[in-house]
Design a protein around this motif. Sequence first.
Motif, PDB file in Angstrom:
ATOM      1  N   ILE A   6     -39.746 -41.211 -68.968  1.00  0.00           N
ATOM      2  CA  ILE A   6     -41.099 -40.657 -69.120  1.00  0.00           C
ATOM      3  C   ILE A   6     -41.750 -41.218 -70.390  1.00  0.00           C
ATOM      4  O   ILE A   6     -42.918 -41.608 -70.381  1.00  0.00           O
ATOM      5  CB  ILE A   6     -41.036 -39.107 -69.127  1.00  0.00           C
ATOM      6  CG1 ILE A   6     -40.629 -38.607 -67.732  1.00  0.00           C
ATOM      7  CG2 ILE A   6     -42.367 -38.498 -69.560  1.00  0.00           C
ATOM      8  CD1 ILE A   6     -40.167 -37.181 -67.685  1.00  0.00           C
ATOM      9  N   ASN A   7     -40.995 -41.302 -71.468  1.00  0.00           N
ATOM     10  CA  ASN A   7     -41.514 -41.929 -72.694  1.00  0.00           C
ATOM     11  C   ASN A   7     -42.000 -43.358 -72.421  1.00  0.00           C
ATOM     12  O   ASN A   7     -43.013 -43.809 -72.959  1.00  0.00           O
ATOM     13  CB  ASN A   7     -40.413 -41.986 -73.767  1.00  0.00           C
ATOM     14  CG  ASN A   7     -40.256 -40.682 -74.522  1.00  0.00           C
ATOM     15  OD1 ASN A   7     -41.002 -39.730 -74.288  1.00  0.00           O
ATOM     16  ND2 ASN A   7     -39.294 -40.640 -75.421  1.00  0.00           N
ATOM     17  N   PHE A   8     -41.240 -44.052 -71.575  1.00  0.00           N
ATOM     18  CA  PHE A   8     -41.547 -45.447 -71.282  1.00  0.00           C
ATOM     19  C   PHE A   8     -42.931 -45.604 -70.659  1.00  0.00           C
ATOM     20  O   PHE A   8     -43.604 -46.615 -70.868  1.00  0.00           O
ATOM     21  CB  PHE A   8     -40.459 -46.010 -70.347  1.00  0.00           C
ATOM     22  CG  PHE A   8     -40.592 -47.474 -70.081  1.00  0.00           C
ATOM     23  CD1 PHE A   8     -40.128 -48.394 -71.013  1.00  0.00           C
ATOM     24  CD2 PHE A   8     -41.178 -47.946 -68.913  1.00  0.00           C
ATOM     25  CE1 PHE A   8     -40.246 -49.759 -70.765  1.00  0.00           C
ATOM     26  CE2 PHE A   8     -41.301 -49.300 -68.667  1.00  0.00           C
ATOM     27  CZ  PHE A   8     -40.834 -50.212 -69.598  1.00  0.00           C
ATOM     28  N   GLU A   9     -43.360 -44.578 -69.936  1.00  0.00           N
ATOM     29  CA  GLU A   9     -44.695 -44.635 -69.324  1.00  0.00           C
ATOM     30  C   GLU A   9     -45.785 -44.697 -70.399  1.00  0.00           C
ATOM     31  O   GLU A   9     -46.845 -45.274 -70.174  1.00  0.00           O
ATOM     32  CB  GLU A   9     -44.917 -43.440 -68.395  1.00  0.00           C
ATOM     33  CG  GLU A   9     -44.124 -43.519 -67.088  1.00  0.00           C
ATOM     34  CD  GLU A   9     -44.548 -44.695 -66.214  1.00  0.00           C
ATOM     35  OE1 GLU A   9     -45.657 -45.227 -66.410  1.00  0.00           O
ATOM     36  OE2 GLU A   9     -43.748 -45.105 -65.335  1.00  0.00           O
ATOM     37  N   VAL A  10     -45.535 -44.113 -71.552  1.00  0.00           N
ATOM     38  CA  VAL A  10     -46.500 -44.192 -72.657  1.00  0.00           C
ATOM     39  C   VAL A  10     -46.474 -45.588 -73.268  1.00  0.00           C
ATOM     40  O   VAL A  10     -47.517 -46.186 -73.539  1.00  0.00           O
ATOM     41  CB  VAL A  10     -46.218 -43.120 -73.712  1.00  0.00           C
ATOM     42  CG1 VAL A  10     -47.167 -43.266 -74.910  1.00  0.00           C
ATOM     43  CG2 VAL A  10     -46.352 -41.722 -73.104  1.00  0.00           C
ATOM     44  N   LEU A  11     -45.285 -46.130 -73.446  1.00  0.00           N
ATOM     45  CA  LEU A  11     -45.167 -47.495 -73.973  1.00  0.00           C
ATOM     46  C   LEU A  11     -45.939 -48.471 -73.083  1.00  0.00           C
ATOM     47  O   LEU A  11     -46.646 -49.353 -73.575  1.00  0.00           O
ATOM     48  CB  LEU A  11     -43.689 -47.893 -74.053  1.00  0.00           C
ATOM     49  CG  LEU A  11     -43.394 -49.284 -74.611  1.00  0.00           C
ATOM     50  CD1 LEU A  11     -43.813 -49.380 -76.071  1.00  0.00           C
ATOM     51  CD2 LEU A  11     -41.922 -49.632 -74.452  1.00  0.00           C
ATOM     52  N   ALA A  12     -45.828 -48.266 -71.775  1.00  0.00           N
ATOM     53  CA  ALA A  12     -46.474 -49.173 -70.814  1.00  0.00           C
ATOM     54  C   ALA A  12     -47.990 -49.177 -70.959  1.00  0.00           C
ATOM     55  O   ALA A  12     -48.651 -50.148 -70.568  1.00  0.00           O
ATOM     56  CB  ALA A  12     -46.076 -48.782 -69.387  1.00  0.00           C
ATOM     57  N   LEU A  13     -48.550 -48.110 -71.548  1.00  0.00           N
ATOM     58  CA  LEU A  13     -50.011 -48.048 -71.704  1.00  0.00           C
ATOM     59  C   LEU A  13     -50.536 -49.104 -72.670  1.00  0.00           C
ATOM     60  O   LEU A  13     -51.737 -49.383 -72.688  1.00  0.00           O
ATOM     61  CB  LEU A  13     -50.434 -46.657 -72.193  1.00  0.00           C
ATOM     62  CG  LEU A  13     -50.205 -45.488 -71.229  1.00  0.00           C
ATOM     63  CD1 LEU A  13     -50.711 -44.191 -71.845  1.00  0.00           C
ATOM     64  CD2 LEU A  13     -50.894 -45.724 -69.887  1.00  0.00           C
TER      65      LEU A  13
END
Lengths: 117, 456
Positions: free
Chosen positions: B408-415
């Motif tokens: 889920i954290n990774f989804e923020v990085l992807a932004l």
Amino acid sequence: MDRTVTVRLHEVAHARTGDKGNRVNVSLIPYVEEAYPLLLEQVTEKKVLALYQHKGASGVTRYELPNLPAMNFVIDDALEGGVNSSLNLDMHGKTLSYLLLTMEVEVPAKFALHPPD
Amino acid sequence: MSKDTVYIGCGAGFSGDRFDAAGPVVETLARRDGPRYLIFEALAERTLAIAQKIKMLDPDTGYSPFLEEYVRPILKRASDTGVRIVSNFGAANPSAAARKIMEIAREVGCPDIKVAVISGDDILSVMGEDGIRAHDTIEGLEMGEDLVAANVYLGAEPIRDALAAGADVVVVGRCTDPALVLGPLLHEFGWALDDWQKLACGTLAGHLLECGAQVTGSYFADPGYKDVPNLAQVGYPIAEVGRDGSLIVTKAEGTGGMVSARTVKEQMLYEIHDPSAYLTPDVILDITGVSVEEIGPDRVRVVGAAGKPRPETLKATVSFDGGWLGEAEISYAGPNALARAELAVNVLKERCSMLGTNSPLRFDIIGTLSTHDGVDGALRASREFSGDGDYRVRVASQSFDKETVKRINFEVLALYCAGPAGGGGVRQDVTGQVHTASILVDRDRVHTNVSFAEHV
């Protein structure tokens, strides 16, 4: 001198939050002791509950300490499931004292630190 | 004559407090006549469970991670001037903490000090997991699966006994914070354990001191409303307690901060629920009749504490593995920043939904009163916020599966590449969680013991 002003509690009183489990307590201490009876009239359990309801608060108990003078509000279920499960950045609810201080009250201008003109 | 007043200073009010706070307190105490004590309150609810886990890996650890930082700067000076130290920095391993203090004592040149260890708070080792689980939790919650620690809050009595046995330093694991102050008072004044009024005064003194500088102007300052001088050098508190239970709160000399009626009132109500019934193992404290009076610069007299007989049972904290907390953030600033932040939240909600996770999630826009808001952003929706500004999108998630919160954290990085325009400053964190519950334990199940660390 007896002009009444509508101000946020922040102008009239100070506060601090503490937590235990899924309850928080918020103290409310008038800067001018003579303001205490007016605050007792206006800062009711019902109004405090309304202020914290969006956080899931289910009940408010107000305790009175006339010699300080001060009030102590205990707010049930205001921590979104408690410190164990809250995903709020402020899991302890430490910032919540300043939510109480947003409540508007009507007081004589002399009770406010910075009364409006 | 001076025996009628005991001076007790506080050098730390929580497990992450400043390391240089105790120095000025010890220097001030050194100039006083009569019995003098320094307490460190360094054990939060969750700290002990974390310490317990560390102890399982290494039996010589499991005490406060900052023990040395607190003790080394002041141990020699305290020893030379007769200031005795009482602290709960023993955490999950008071014996190892005492050995460490003896080691420090040798290095700083006071090898002969007597360091007492109080044991008995660890009820998991006595009652076993089944014995703990046989209790209902006070909160009415189910206990967690992976039980890590169970510790009862000890009172002032064993601290008194350790001091009577000649301890220069008393190391406790879990005890109530006020007991750190009441213990020395019981020892010095010989107050009876059913002298509820005196015990109430001592407990109130302890309550006012237990959070360190929270009674001397820190956690108080609000510019233009509650101004505090020299907050960066805030002085830590000293209580002057009389044999009759009288109490004056003051602070270390030559420091910043202040002691006023207002600072004392705020701390008095901190973490208090029913002010007529503050439960401790030693006494039920009633502060509804307390008043405060400024009697000099940075000196406040506190009168009116009342006491009722102590509770029949003792409270214990039971700690469980709480899984993982994931947190990730990204900033949007300048024109139309709020709309871009809101778009980012909507993208993240959809992406998390695509992951099919059933983990609890929370989406915030920091800068829109997010800590005051509820889980569904109702407060943000009901207020007007500036469209331009400096906003930070935050996603928090909870799971017992570490990979889930990392995903889920990774989804923020992807932004960084895949989100709205101008997103920057991604930070992400995964933190192990400890859950706690409280139980009430019969007094006869708890056996405390005082021992002394050996000189080598």
